[in-house]
Design a protein around this motif. Structure first.
Motif, mmCIF file in Angstrom:
data_model
loop_
_atom_site.group_PDB
_atom_site.id
_atom_site.type_symbol
_atom_site.label_atom_id
_atom_site.label_comp_id
_atom_site.label_asym_id
_atom_site.label_seq_id
_atom_site.Cartn_x
_atom_site.Cartn_y
_atom_site.Cartn_z
ATOM 1 N N LEU A 23 -6.245 -3.569 2.773
ATOM 2 C CA LEU A 23 -6.729 -2.212 2.539
ATOM 3 C C LEU A 23 -5.557 -1.230 2.497
ATOM 4 O O LEU A 23 -5.481 -0.385 1.603
ATOM 5 C CB LEU A 23 -7.713 -1.805 3.634
ATOM 6 N N ALA A 24 -4.636 -1.353 3.454
ATOM 7 C CA ALA A 24 -3.499 -0.439 3.520
ATOM 8 C C ALA A 24 -2.610 -0.569 2.290
ATOM 9 O O ALA A 24 -2.101 0.424 1.768
ATOM 10 C CB ALA A 24 -2.688 -0.703 4.784
ATOM 11 N N THR A 25 -2.439 -1.798 1.791
ATOM 12 C CA THR A 25 -1.645 -2.015 0.586
ATOM 13 C C THR A 25 -2.289 -1.327 -0.611
ATOM 14 O O THR A 25 -1.614 -0.652 -1.401
ATOM 15 C CB THR A 25 -1.515 -3.514 0.299
ATOM 16 N N GLN A 26 -3.597 -1.488 -0.727
ATOM 17 C CA GLN A 26 -4.334 -0.879 -1.836
ATOM 18 C C GLN A 26 -4.242 0.649 -1.778
ATOM 19 O O GLN A 26 -3.984 1.309 -2.796
ATOM 20 C CB GLN A 26 -5.791 -1.332 -1.771
ATOM 21 N N VAL A 27 -4.421 1.215 -0.593
ATOM 22 C CA VAL A 27 -4.366 2.667 -0.432
ATOM 23 C C VAL A 27 -2.965 3.192 -0.736
ATOM 24 O O VAL A 27 -2.802 4.216 -1.407
ATOM 25 C CB VAL A 27 -4.818 3.067 0.997
ATOM 26 N N ALA A 28 -1.927 2.481 -0.276
ATOM 27 C CA ALA A 28 -0.551 2.900 -0.540
ATOM 28 C C ALA A 28 -0.260 2.897 -2.045
ATOM 29 O O ALA A 28 0.424 3.799 -2.554
ATOM 30 C CB ALA A 28 0.426 1.987 0.192
ATOM 31 N N GLN A 29 -0.773 1.904 -2.763
ATOM 32 C CA GLN A 29 -0.594 1.849 -4.221
ATOM 33 C C GLN A 29 -1.229 3.079 -4.896
ATOM 34 O O GLN A 29 -0.634 3.674 -5.794
ATOM 35 C CB GLN A 29 -1.243 0.581 -4.787
ATOM 36 N N PHE A 30 -2.436 3.442 -4.455
ATOM 37 C CA PHE A 30 -3.119 4.602 -5.027
ATOM 38 C C PHE A 30 -2.372 5.893 -4.705
ATOM 39 O O PHE A 30 -2.264 6.789 -5.546
ATOM 40 C CB PHE A 30 -4.557 4.706 -4.529
ATOM 41 N N LEU A 31 -1.857 6.028 -3.486
ATOM 42 C CA LEU A 31 -1.129 7.232 -3.092
ATOM 43 C C LEU A 31 0.158 7.393 -3.897
ATOM 44 O O LEU A 31 0.529 8.498 -4.289
ATOM 45 C CB LEU A 31 -0.794 7.201 -1.604
ATOM 46 N N LEU A 32 0.843 6.290 -4.152
ATOM 47 C CA LEU A 32 2.093 6.333 -4.914
ATOM 48 C C LEU A 32 1.866 6.493 -6.413
ATOM 49 O O LEU A 32 2.745 6.959 -7.128
ATOM 50 C CB LEU A 32 2.892 5.047 -4.668
ATOM 51 N N GLY A 33 0.697 6.079 -6.904
ATOM 52 C CA GLY A 33 0.403 6.161 -8.330
ATOM 53 C C GLY A 33 0.824 4.930 -9.095
ATOM 54 O O GLY A 33 0.922 4.950 -10.319
ATOM 55 N N LYS A 34 1.071 3.819 -8.401
ATOM 56 C CA LYS A 34 1.527 2.600 -9.070
ATOM 57 C C LYS A 34 0.429 1.942 -9.907
ATOM 58 O O LYS A 34 0.719 1.050 -10.687
ATOM 59 C CB LYS A 34 2.055 1.599 -8.043
ATOM 60 N N HIS A 35 -0.809 2.370 -9.737
ATOM 61 C CA HIS A 35 -1.908 1.803 -10.511
ATOM 62 C C HIS A 35 -2.018 2.440 -11.896
ATOM 63 O O HIS A 35 -2.802 1.986 -12.725
ATOM 64 C CB HIS A 35 -3.229 1.971 -9.747
ATOM 65 N N LYS A 36 -1.227 3.458 -12.170
ATOM 66 C CA LYS A 36 -1.291 4.158 -13.447
ATOM 67 C C LYS A 36 -0.228 3.611 -14.408
ATOM 68 O O LYS A 36 0.879 3.285 -13.992
ATOM 69 C CB LYS A 36 -1.044 5.652 -13.235
ATOM 70 N N PRO A 37 -0.531 3.534 -15.680
ATOM 71 C CA PRO A 37 0.466 3.035 -16.639
ATOM 72 C C PRO A 37 1.640 3.993 -16.826
ATOM 73 O O PRO A 37 2.693 3.604 -17.301
ATOM 74 C CB PRO A 37 -0.324 2.880 -17.939
ATOM 75 N N ASP B 148 5.843 12.551 -8.066
ATOM 76 C CA ASP B 148 4.583 12.553 -7.335
ATOM 77 C C ASP B 148 3.433 12.351 -8.317
ATOM 78 O O ASP B 148 2.935 13.297 -8.908
ATOM 79 C CB ASP B 148 4.426 13.867 -6.576
ATOM 80 N N MET B 149 3.025 11.095 -8.511
ATOM 81 C CA MET B 149 2.013 10.749 -9.502
ATOM 82 C C MET B 149 0.693 10.321 -8.881
ATOM 83 O O MET B 149 -0.254 10.050 -9.579
ATOM 84 C CB MET B 149 2.497 9.566 -10.359
ATOM 85 N N GLY B 150 0.666 10.174 -7.566
ATOM 86 C CA GLY B 150 -0.458 9.543 -6.889
ATOM 87 C C GLY B 150 -1.728 10.362 -6.867
ATOM 88 O O GLY B 150 -1.764 11.528 -7.249
ATOM 89 N N ASP B 151 -2.776 9.707 -6.415
ATOM 90 C CA ASP B 151 -4.086 10.319 -6.311
ATOM 91 C C ASP B 151 -4.403 10.640 -4.855
ATOM 92 O O ASP B 151 -3.749 10.158 -3.939
ATOM 93 C CB ASP B 151 -5.152 9.361 -6.856
ATOM 94 N N PHE B 152 -5.439 11.456 -4.668
ATOM 95 C CA PHE B 152 -5.958 11.703 -3.334
ATOM 96 C C PHE B 152 -6.866 10.530 -2.984
ATOM 97 O O PHE B 152 -7.666 10.100 -3.817
ATOM 98 C CB PHE B 152 -6.763 13.003 -3.294
ATOM 99 N N MET C 231 3.819 1.366 4.966
ATOM 100 C CA MET C 231 4.005 0.810 3.622
ATOM 101 C C MET C 231 4.567 1.799 2.612
ATOM 102 O O MET C 231 4.762 1.448 1.452
ATOM 103 C CB MET C 231 2.667 0.281 3.097
ATOM 104 N N ILE C 232 4.834 3.037 3.041
ATOM 105 C CA ILE C 232 5.435 4.006 2.135
ATOM 106 C C ILE C 232 6.760 4.489 2.717
ATOM 107 O O ILE C 232 7.072 4.244 3.876
ATOM 108 C CB ILE C 232 4.495 5.198 1.841
ATOM 109 N N SER C 233 7.541 5.183 1.913
ATOM 110 C CA SER C 233 8.856 5.654 2.327
ATOM 111 C C SER C 233 8.738 6.659 3.471
ATOM 112 O O SER C 233 7.869 7.530 3.454
ATOM 113 C CB SER C 233 9.575 6.317 1.159
ATOM 114 N N HIS C 234 9.657 6.550 4.430
ATOM 115 C CA HIS C 234 9.661 7.451 5.575
ATOM 116 C C HIS C 234 10.610 8.617 5.294
ATOM 117 O O HIS C 234 11.667 8.746 5.908
ATOM 118 C CB HIS C 234 10.092 6.696 6.835
ATOM 119 N N ASN C 235 10.232 9.449 4.332
ATOM 120 C CA ASN C 235 11.037 10.606 3.952
ATOM 121 C C ASN C 235 10.099 11.747 3.547
ATOM 122 O O ASN C 235 8.901 11.683 3.801
ATOM 123 C CB ASN C 235 12.017 10.239 2.823
#
Length: 141
Positions: A28-42, A49-53, A108-112
């Motif tokens: 679940l955390a991996t999936q959520v991190a992907q959505f937050l980062l926007g890696k699911h978008k082409p 900052d491409m991610g979704d809420f 699972m995301i950058s600490h910055n």
């Protein structure tokens, strides 16, 4: 040599709802991190900052192994000498199940600065209800 794709204009953000009931914490955390980062978008571009809420519901119904509940411990420090506090995962799931998911996604995301901005887009609720219907969130299976 391939060129890095860079999006022109401002990327659009959507609102997504993820149901945590019966799901494994790490997956679940991996999936959520992907959505937050926007890696699911082409149109994903690193550093932009491409991610979704993301709204996570049913955090209290997360599927966690019994041994993991007893052995995993979360620590935090008050800042004073001897001020370390600890809480087991079982107790954390009883009192604040949202913090378990938040800690897993944060790992699972950058600490910055960008990571802090991404975490502000994450909303976690213990129950089935959430106050974000006005944003017309899309359910993710």
């Amino acid at each position: 040599m391939e060129k890095t794709f860079v999006i022109k204009g401002k990327p659009e953000s959507e609102w997504l709802v993820v149901d945590a009931s019966g799901q494994n914490l790490g997956r679940l955390a991996t999936q959520v991190a992907q959505f937050l980062l926007g890696k699911h978008k082409p149109t994903f571009t690193p550093g932009v900052d491409m991610g979704d809420f993301v709204v996570v519901i049913n955090a209290e119904k997360l599927d966690v192994d019994q041994k993991r509940l007893e052995t995993k411990t979360y620590y935090h420090h008050s800042g004073y000498p001897g001020g370390i506090k600890s809480v087991t995962m079982a107790r954390q799931m009883e009192v604040h199940p949202d913090r378990v998911i938040r800690a897993a996604v944060w790992g699972m995301i950058s600490h910055n600065k960008q990571g802090h901005r991404l975490m502000k887009r994450l909303r976690i609720y213990a129950g089935n209800e959430h106050p974000h219907e006005a944003q017309k969130p899309v359910d993710i299976a």
